[in-house]
Every structure is written in structure tokens, then in C-alpha cells.
Write an enzyme that holds these catalytic residues in place. Structure first.
Site, PDB file in Angstrom:
ATOM      1  N   CYS A 258       0.783  -1.238   0.000  1.00  0.00           N
ATOM      2  CA  CYS A 258       0.000   0.000   0.000  1.00  0.00           C
ATOM      3  C   CYS A 258       0.813   1.285   0.000  1.00  0.00           C
ATOM      4  CB  CYS A 258      -0.949  -0.004   1.186  1.00  0.00           C
ATOM      5  SG  CYS A 258      -2.172  -1.292   1.023  1.00  0.00           S
TER       6      CYS A 258
HETATM    7  C1  UDX Z   1      -0.540   0.239   5.617  1.00  0.00           C
HETATM    8  C2  UDX Z   1      -1.406   1.181   6.481  1.00  0.00           C
HETATM    9  O1  UDX Z   1      -0.895   1.178   7.808  1.00  0.00           O
HETATM   10  C3  UDX Z   1      -2.878   0.744   6.452  1.00  0.00           C
HETATM   11  O2  UDX Z   1      -3.668   1.661   7.178  1.00  0.00           O
HETATM   12  C4  UDX Z   1      -3.325   0.717   4.987  1.00  0.00           C
HETATM   13  O3  UDX Z   1      -4.671   0.366   4.860  1.00  0.00           O
HETATM   14  C5  UDX Z   1      -2.436  -0.236   4.205  1.00  0.00           C
HETATM   15  O4  UDX Z   1      -1.074   0.187   4.311  1.00  0.00           O
HETATM   16  P1  UDX Z   1       0.543  -2.177   5.919  1.00  0.00           P
HETATM   17  O5  UDX Z   1       1.043  -2.038   4.512  1.00  0.00           O
HETATM   18  O6  UDX Z   1      -0.065  -3.452   6.352  1.00  0.00           O
HETATM   19  O7  UDX Z   1      -0.550  -1.043   6.231  1.00  0.00           O
HETATM   20  O8  UDX Z   1       1.804  -1.930   6.853  1.00  0.00           O
HETATM   21  P2  UDX Z   1       2.261  -0.893   7.956  1.00  0.00           P
HETATM   22  O9  UDX Z   1       2.175  -1.511   9.282  1.00  0.00           O
HETATM   23  O10 UDX Z   1       1.622   0.424   7.754  1.00  0.00           O
HETATM   24  O11 UDX Z   1       3.824  -0.771   7.570  1.00  0.00           O
HETATM   25  C6  UDX Z   1       4.232  -0.325   6.279  1.00  0.00           C
HETATM   26  C7  UDX Z   1       5.731  -0.282   6.168  1.00  0.00           C
HETATM   27  O12 UDX Z   1       6.265   0.792   6.921  1.00  0.00           O
HETATM   28  C8  UDX Z   1       6.475  -1.523   6.655  1.00  0.00           C
HETATM   29  O13 UDX Z   1       7.491  -1.836   5.734  1.00  0.00           O
HETATM   30  C9  UDX Z   1       7.073  -1.102   7.982  1.00  0.00           C
HETATM   31  O14 UDX Z   1       8.255  -1.789   8.286  1.00  0.00           O
HETATM   32  C10 UDX Z   1       7.368   0.366   7.701  1.00  0.00           C
HETATM   33  N1  UDX Z   1       7.410   1.202   8.919  1.00  0.00           N
HETATM   34  C11 UDX Z   1       6.310   1.359   9.700  1.00  0.00           C
HETATM   35  C12 UDX Z   1       8.595   1.864   9.258  1.00  0.00           C
HETATM   36  O15 UDX Z   1       9.614   1.749   8.557  1.00  0.00           O
HETATM   37  N2  UDX Z   1       8.603   2.656  10.367  1.00  0.00           N
HETATM   38  C13 UDX Z   1       7.518   2.847  11.160  1.00  0.00           C
HETATM   39  O16 UDX Z   1       7.606   3.597  12.131  1.00  0.00           O
HETATM   40  C14 UDX Z   1       6.322   2.160  10.818  1.00  0.00           C
END
Ligand code: UDX
Length: 414
Positions: A258
Site C-alpha cells: 500500500c
Molecule cells: C498500511 C497502512 O498502515 C494501512 O492503514 C493501509 O490500509 C495499508 O497500508 P501495511 O502495509 O499493512 O498497512 O503496513 P504498515 O504496518 O503500515 O507498515 C508499512 C511499512 O512501513 C512496513 O514496511 C514497515 O516496516 C514500515 N514502517 C512502519 C517503518 O519503517 N517505520 C515505522 O515507524 C512504521
């Protein structure tokens, strides 16, 4: 709350979660997907995704699954949940959503009673009004709404059942009322807007999360040079509730289906409307630069990578999933192979998926990976918090504290 007859078109994670969720709420649900194999597996109660709660409940929830659009006639509300993958220029491919809308309009021609079509797929602002609604113009008594999802992978059903907000984009308030009624017992705040606004809320939310991550990565890159621990900086910032503590984990950046796709699509839409979205551009650039920074840090300790074996801990885009889409591990492996290094990788759940992309790299147990010339930590799986790093050179992209015991330890932003 009145029990409704709901149909859900497209049984990917979003569609299946929507189907199971409404079934658990007591509505009569039909899930429709043109993929026969998927329908067969779901009918046999087989698990399709790495979503334990969803798999569990999909086995017991009372809902019907079919590849036939005809039974939709007997429902009152249809959710379009088809995927919107990225085109090579960053824009979204509406093929599946348009295909569903076309077939749905065909079936609904027969319908005399009111029917509500809800676009749940992620589509750029303006799409429902300009591209989806026209399918239903002049087709009986049909209304269209937009109802974006905010489901996190791995926690999709949990997020569906207890959403922090429900956004209803309505063409007319009488159609929005139908959704307000459907979501009445979710106990969540509801915001009613225009359809384009609802579509923008979805993109703006994901773009903001991505921005938060790239922002803290930029601060982290400076902290690294200033010998400051960015983790403490995030903590200190997070105490301010205007900022909030979440999504301030600096490191190798964001991946998944996403965030990268949605930021790129929003940028593409900016381009179409003649606006230069410079900040979003930097958000993606910073995200793509983080793996290169990791490579630089590795080369500080091993200047020539050719012929060396580099270990990778973590291949999925985040912990607790086997999803490797836009995973930082793919960028890292590409960079290492380009340098002539051998790659030895481990992931608790994502190795099978990664093997399909990279059948020729070595896969092994964590201890074997730790015996490589150096090790890169790409995903913060819990089990990585208990490994023995003492004899390894470790470059950490996710701040695993235990890894600080390594012979040589380098944090990416700390
Ligand atoms: C995301 C959104 O959170 C969700 O609301 C939407 O509907 C779909 O996209 P998701 O893709 O499941 O969800 O993952 P998420 O938990 O948001 O993490 C996304 C990425 O960001 C991961 O690679 C994670 O490692 C990274 N991340 C997250 C960071 O690098 N740092 C952070 O502080 C948080």
C-alpha cells in the site's frame, strides 16, 4: 440495526475481510470472485492469506462464496473490492474495478428494488464519480458510495471489526444513510463526505504515514552523523500528542502493497492536475535511498563485496507476514548481487515467496546466516531479538537491541 443482504466482489484480503466481517455482524453475505481456484479453496475453508484471525473466522462465519454474479441480485448492497495495482508509470490500473462494475451493472439491470454499490477499492480522487458511477447511470434505482478501508496486513479482521474511523463518501445522503445504518453497531466515529473527499482521505492517510517514516529517516540520517540515537529522539517527539509516537521508527524504510503504491499514485494524479508534489517525491526518494545507505555502511567495514557472503535477516516487508511486495530486502539483495556478493538469507515465513523471485541465492537457518562475512537486519521479527550476534559484523536496519552485542555493530540511523 437491520440485517442486510450484502455482496462483496473481489475476495482478496480487503474483500474477504469485508465479507467475513459483515457475516460476523449477522448480515447475510455472498462473496463473489471470478477466480475459480480461490472460490474452490474458500468453499473448502482453506486459508488464502497469512492472516490468522481472518482464516480462523472464515472457517466458521456463515457466508456464501461463488464465481457467479447472478446471486448478487438477491442482495441490497454490493462492495467492490477489486485490487488497483500500479501501472509502470505509478498510476493505478483500474481494470479489475471497472470489470467488476461492468458485470455488476449488467446483473443489476434486472433489479427493480433499490441497490447500493460501494467502492471499497483504493482509487484516486475523482475516480468513482468519473469512471465507476457512469456504469450505473440509467440502471434502475442504484446509488453509489465510496467507503475506503484502512486495514493493516496481518490484522485486517481486527481493524475491520474495530475501526478507528469509518469514512462514507456519498453521492446523495439517502445512499450514505444506508451505510451509516450498516455500520451503526461498530461503535466507531463516522465521517460523511463527498465521494472524492473519501477517496482523498484514504490516499492522504497513507501518504502521511509514509511521510512520517521518511521524515524520521531523514532525522535519523542526521542523527547517525551527530552520534545521536534517533530512537530517543522519536520517543521524545512522541510524547507530544500533536505528533504522536507511532510511525516514527527510523531505519531501512517502508514497503508493502500500500504505502509505496499509494504515494506513487497520488503523485501521478498531482502531475495530471498540473501540481508538482515535491514533498511526496522526496518521501519516495528518501525511502529508496535508505537501502543504499545501508550498503555504504556495509562497505565501510567490507570495502570490496565481490566474493564475500552477506547474510540477510528478514525478507518480508514487515514482521508477521509472508508478503515480500516492495520489501526493502529485494532492493538490498539487488544491490548486493550487483556488487558481486553472495547472499545468504533467512526469514521465518517469507522464504518460499522470496525463492520464487531469487531461486539462486542461498537460504539457511539464522545461525548459518550469522556466520556470513557480515549480516544485514532488514525486518524486525521477534525471533531476531534472541539470536547470538557476538561473532558477527551486523548492520541493523530495524534497531534490534540484542544485535548491539555484535563484534561490530552499525545502526542505520543511530
Ligand atoms: C498500511 C497502512 O498502515 C494501512 O492503514 C493501509 O490500509 C495499508 O497500508 P501495511 O502495509 O499493512 O498497512 O503496513 P504498515 O504496518 O503500515 O507498515 C508499512 C511499512 O512501513 C512496513 O514496511 C514497515 O516496516 C514500515 N514502517 C512502519 C517503518 O519503517 N517505520 C515505522 O515507524 C512504521
Amino acid at each position: 440495526m437491520q440485517n442486510r443482504k450484502v455482496s462483496v466482489i473481489g475476495l482478496g484480503i480487503v474483500g474477504l475481510t469485508t465479507a467475513v466481517g459483515f457475516a460476523l455482524k449477522g448480515h447475510k453475505v455472498i462473496g463473489v470472485d471470478v477466480d475459480d481456484e480461490k472460490v474452490a479453496k474458500l468453499s473448502k475453508k482453506e486459508c488464502l492469506f497469512f492472516e490468522s484471525a481472518l482464516c480462523e473466522k472464515a472457517k466458521t462465519a456463515d457466508f456464501q462464496v461463488t464465481n457467479d454474479y447472478e446471486p448478487i441480485l438477491d442482495t441490497d448492497i454490493s462492495f467492490i473490492c477489486g485490487g488497483t495495482p500500479a501501472n509502470s508509470n505509478g498510476s493505478i490500473d483500474l481494470r479489475y474495478v471497472q470489470g467488476s462494475a461492468g458485470r455488476l451493472a449488467d446483473v443489476l439491470k434486472e433489479k427493480r428494488k433499490e441497490h447500493l454499490v460501494v467502492v471499497r477499492s483504493t482509487v484516486v480522487p475523482g475516480t468513482t464519480e468519473a469512471v465507476i458511477s457512469p456504469f450505473f447511470n440509467g440502471v434502475g434505482n442504484i446509488g453509489v458510495c465510496v467507503n475506503p478501508e484502512f486495514l493493516r496486513e496481518g490484522r485486517a479482521l481486527e481493524d475491520f471489526m474495530a475501526p478507528n474511523r469509518i469514512i462514507i463518501g456519498e453521492s446523495e445522503s439517502k445512499w450514505g444513510d444506508v451505510l451509516v445504518n450498516l455500520y451503526e453497531d461498530f461503535g466507531s466515529q463516522i465521517l460523511r463526505t463527498t465521494m472524492s473527499t473519501a477517496e482523498m482521505i484514504k490516499y492522504a492517510s497513507n501518504a502521511f504515514l509514509a511521510t512520517k517514516i521518511s521524515f524520521i529517516n531523514e532525522i535519523g540520517n542526521m542523527c547517525k552523523r551527530l552520534n545521536i540515537d534517533v530512537h530517543d529522539v522519536s520517543k521524545g517527539m512522541g510524547y507530544d500528542d500533536r505528533i504522536g509516537a507511532k510511525f516514527l521508527n527510523a531505519g531501512i524504510g517502508f514497503g508493502g502493497y500500500c504505502l509505496p503504491k499509494d504515494v506513487a499514485a497520488l503523485m501521478k494524479q498531482a502531475e495530471i492536475i498540473g501540481y508538482e508534489a515535491g514533498m511526496l517525491k522526496r518521501v519516495l526518494e528518501i525511502n529508496d535511498e535508505q537501502p543504499l545507505r545501508m550498503l555504504e555502511l556495509l562497505k565501510k567495514h567490507i570495502p570490496v563485496l565481490s566474493g564475500k557472503t552477506i547474510g540477510i535477516l528478514g525478507l518480508s516487508f514487515k514482521p508477521d507476514t509472508d508478503d515480500i511486495r516492495e520489501s526493502r530486502a529485494t532492493l538490498m539483495v539487488e544491490a548486493l548481487l550487483k556488487e558481486g556478493a553472495q547472499v545468504r538469507a533467512y526469514d521465518p515465513k517469507a522464504m518460499a515467496n522470496f525463492k520464487r523471485l531469487y531461486p539462486n541465492i542461498e537460504y539457511g537457518i539464522p545461525q548459518k546466516v550469522l556466520e556470513s562475512d557480515a549480516v544485514l537486519i532488514i525486518t524486525e521479527w521477534d525471533e531476531f531479538r534472541n539470536l547470538d550476534y557476538k561473532n558477527s559484523i551486523v548492520i541493523d536496519g530495524r534497531r534490534i537491541d540484542k544485535a548491539r552485542e555484535a563484534l561490530i555493530y552499525e545502526g542505520l540511523c543511530w
